[in-house]
Design a protein around this motif. Structure first.
Motif, mmCIF file in Angstrom:
data_model
loop_
_atom_site.group_PDB
_atom_site.id
_atom_site.type_symbol
_atom_site.label_atom_id
_atom_site.label_comp_id
_atom_site.label_asym_id
_atom_site.label_seq_id
_atom_site.Cartn_x
_atom_site.Cartn_y
_atom_site.Cartn_z
ATOM 1 N N GLY A 12 0.842 -1.188 0.000
ATOM 2 C CA GLY A 12 0.000 0.000 0.000
ATOM 3 C C GLY A 12 0.877 1.238 0.000
ATOM 4 N N ILE A 13 0.248 2.374 0.213
ATOM 5 C CA ILE A 13 0.950 3.662 0.198
ATOM 6 C C ILE A 13 1.055 4.179 1.623
ATOM 7 N N TYR A 23 6.910 16.021 4.232
ATOM 8 C CA TYR A 23 6.120 14.804 4.193
ATOM 9 C C TYR A 23 6.925 13.685 3.556
ATOM 10 N N GLU A 24 6.420 12.469 3.728
ATOM 11 C CA GLU A 24 7.009 11.324 3.056
ATOM 12 C C GLU A 24 5.891 10.430 2.543
ATOM 13 N N VAL A 25 6.094 9.921 1.351
ATOM 14 C CA VAL A 25 5.132 9.037 0.696
ATOM 15 C C VAL A 25 5.934 7.953 0.007
ATOM 16 N N PHE A 26 5.609 6.703 0.276
ATOM 17 C CA PHE A 26 6.267 5.626 -0.453
ATOM 18 C C PHE A 26 5.408 4.367 -0.458
ATOM 19 N N TRP A 27 5.726 3.504 -1.411
ATOM 20 C CA TRP A 27 5.041 2.237 -1.621
ATOM 21 C C TRP A 27 5.753 1.172 -0.801
ATOM 22 N N THR A 28 5.039 0.488 0.062
ATOM 23 C CA THR A 28 5.636 -0.555 0.900
ATOM 24 C C THR A 28 4.558 -1.550 1.304
#
Length: 161
Positions: A12-13, A23-28
Motif C-alpha cells: 500500500g501507500i 512529508y514522506e510518501v512511499f510504496w511498501t
C-alpha cells in the motif's frame, strides 16, 4: 493465510505529513511499516511501548522474576501490530496513514484536494503517482468479486460528492 499475515504482506501507500512541505510518501507493505517504526524507535529513543502504553495498549514485553524475586530477564509477549506502528509513526505528524486498497487511497487524495492547501495538494499529487501501482498487483479472489466492485463504486460515489 491468516488475516494478519495477509494484511502485512499486501502493499500500500504509506503517507506521513508534518506540514509545510515536510512529508514522506512511499510504496511498501505492512512489514515495511513495522520495520520503519522499530528503526525510528532506535534512532529517536522514543519507546514504542511507552508511547502506546499511554493509549491503553498492552505491553510488548514483561520482566521475569524467579520465585525468590530475583530478576531473570525480559520476555517478549507479542510484536507490534501494523495499526500500532502507524499510530506510533504518526505521533508528531498531522497525517499518518497506510492506504489500502486503491479506493481508500483515492478517497484520501480527494479529501486532500478538497482542502485546496498548496502543501496538501502537493502531497495529494505524490500519493496519486503511487495509486497506479495498485493496478499492477495480481488480483485475488476478493478483488475479482462483484461485492468488491460494488463496494468500490459506492466508496467512489461517496468521496466524489
Amino acid at each position: 493465510m491468516t488475516a494478519q499475515k495477509e494484511n502485512h504482506d499486501n502493499p500500500g501507500i504509506f503517507v506521513r505529513f508534518f506540514g509545510l512541505d515536510n512529508y514522506e510518501v512511499f510504496w511498501t507493505d505492512g512489514h515495511g511499516v513495522i520495520e520503519m517504526a522499530t528503526n525510528e524507535e532506535s534512532l529517536t529513543g522514543d519507546s514504542i511501548n511507552d508511547y502506546l502504553e499511554g493509549c491503553q495498549v498492552d505491553n510488548f514485553t514483561r520482566e521475569m522474576y524467579s520465585p525468590w524475586g530475583e530478576f531473570e530477564g525480559i520476555t517478549t509477549l507479542r510484536q507490534i501490530t501494523l495499526n500500532e506502528s502507524v499510530h506510533y509513526l504518526g505521533r508528531s505528524a498531522k497525517i499518518c496513514a497506510f492506504l489500502r486498497p486503491k479506493v481508500q487511497a483515492l478517497r484520501f487524495v480527494y479529501g486532500l484536494e478538497k482542502r485546496n492547501n498548496s502543501c496538501e495538494l502537493e502531497l495529494a499529487a505524490e500519493v496519486r503517482g503511487h495509486i497506479t501501482k495498485f493496478d499492477q498487483l495480481p488480483d485475488n479472489n476478493f478483488t475479482k468479486s462483484g461485492l468488491f466492485r460494488m463496494m468500490e463504486s459506492q466508496l467512489l460515489n461517496i468521496t466524489t460528492h
